[in-house]
Scaffold this active site. Sequence first.
Site, PDB file in Angstrom:
ATOM      1  CG  HIS A  95       3.347  -3.922  -0.613  1.00  0.00           C
ATOM      2  ND1 HIS A  95       4.000  -4.011   0.600  1.00  0.00           N
ATOM      3  CD2 HIS A  95       2.777  -5.134  -0.810  1.00  0.00           C
ATOM      4  CE1 HIS A  95       3.844  -5.232   1.100  1.00  0.00           C
ATOM      5  NE2 HIS A  95       3.105  -5.928   0.258  1.00  0.00           N
TER       6      HIS A  95
ATOM      7  CG  ASP B 125       6.291  -1.816   2.015  1.00  0.00           C
ATOM      8  OD1 ASP B 125       6.717  -2.786   2.677  1.00  0.00           O
ATOM      9  OD2 ASP B 125       5.208  -1.831   1.418  1.00  0.00           O
TER      10      ASP B 125
END
Length: 454
Positions: free
Chosen positions: A22, A129
């Site tokens: 991520h 995110d």
Amino acid sequence: MDNMNKNLEVVIVMVPFPAQSHLNQLLQFACLISSSHNLPVSFVGSASHNHQARVRSNAALNPSYIAKIHFHDIPTPDFDSPAPDPNALSKFPAQLIPSYNACTLLREPIALLLRELSTKSRRVVVVHDALMSYNVQDDCSLHNTESYVFNCVSVFFMYCSFVCIPNGLPIPLDEDLLKKVPKLEADAPDEINKLVDFQLQFRDIGAGDLYNSNKVLEGASLDLMAKIASTENKKQWAIGPILPTKQDHVSDKRNKCLDWLDNQPPRSVIYVSFGSSTTFSDKEVMELAMGLERSKQKFLWVLRYADRGDIFTGEARRFELPEGYEERVKGVGLVVRDWAPQLEILAHPSTGGFMSHCVWNSCIESITMGVPIAAWPMHSEQPLNGFFVTEILKTGLLVREWEKCEELVTASVIENAVRKLMASEESDEIRKRAEELGEAVRQSTEKGGASRLE
């Protein structure tokens, strides 16, 4: 006049989830925005995770792009950083849960930063995110700020997991393919499921979604998601791959494994890596070692323990290999025990295959570079990604069926999978499709291409 110019500034704020794949994707996107549009970009996270993102940044990323990013290091309360358990029944990286939980404490400092930026800028755009949605919710109270969810997973996985399965809808595939879809059962601890549910309560606050994918790869799934987005008055863009497809600088830190690849024939090497969150047991490592050796195929194997929550604390255990193994495979195989430059390895002309756990970050890198995948999913979204690569794109093959995920994968299974991917008639077809798809995906990032337009 200076104040007026300052107030016209548009500021981008990136808020990544503290897991390696991520962090990697959000940093790549930050560099893309900063370099392409010359906009100020802030990268927000705990000091250790921001440092992790920088230290492990793609070697293919121009250092001058990273230098432009403003890293906001937020103090994070201490969290446990245990070593991974190589003998755990589930491959889910439970050792990272304390660091994931600690990230929920970032809401207040992020809100303070957004308020400060909103007073100095005409517009603040937050890209976060999906698993940091709770932390950015205060952007709603600022008149000149809006947020967008960045999804670090495939669109296919998003549609299956967040639309079809929860609503009891069939996955839109023909009957033969439906029979092959892996039956997913929760393999994550309850604690992580609660954390995900908690974060996703707030994802709808955003103005839309960004996907690290494109219409060439996932046009059908994107169309289905677009219908849903339109009913919710949301926007969506498929902007991937966001990774650098061309290296525009000469790195002064070239990894030794690339020198080794330079001396191998074209497309002859299978790259073996299971990312930063997978740890094998000693028995599994021995089977993998024997399988690679017996395959008689060239290999580059990254053999590392999975990450701790804070990668800068504690010593990683070193895996033991069969006695004399590295000497025995010298010239045929190379074992790398440090962090490896994955994108450069996949882009190297000697790399002809990738044995991967199929996290989306690795899939999109391999697809973009036209490298076929020996799919060996471990947990979470990886089984669906493996299915997508092998059954829909047809640019790879499975090492073992997901239904057998708790069984030991033997050396003979690994040997057969490697030979099938690297030296069979079937592999010629798979490689041809992978190379053609890779070329189409790379073209989509060029001027006039689908991703560039998005």
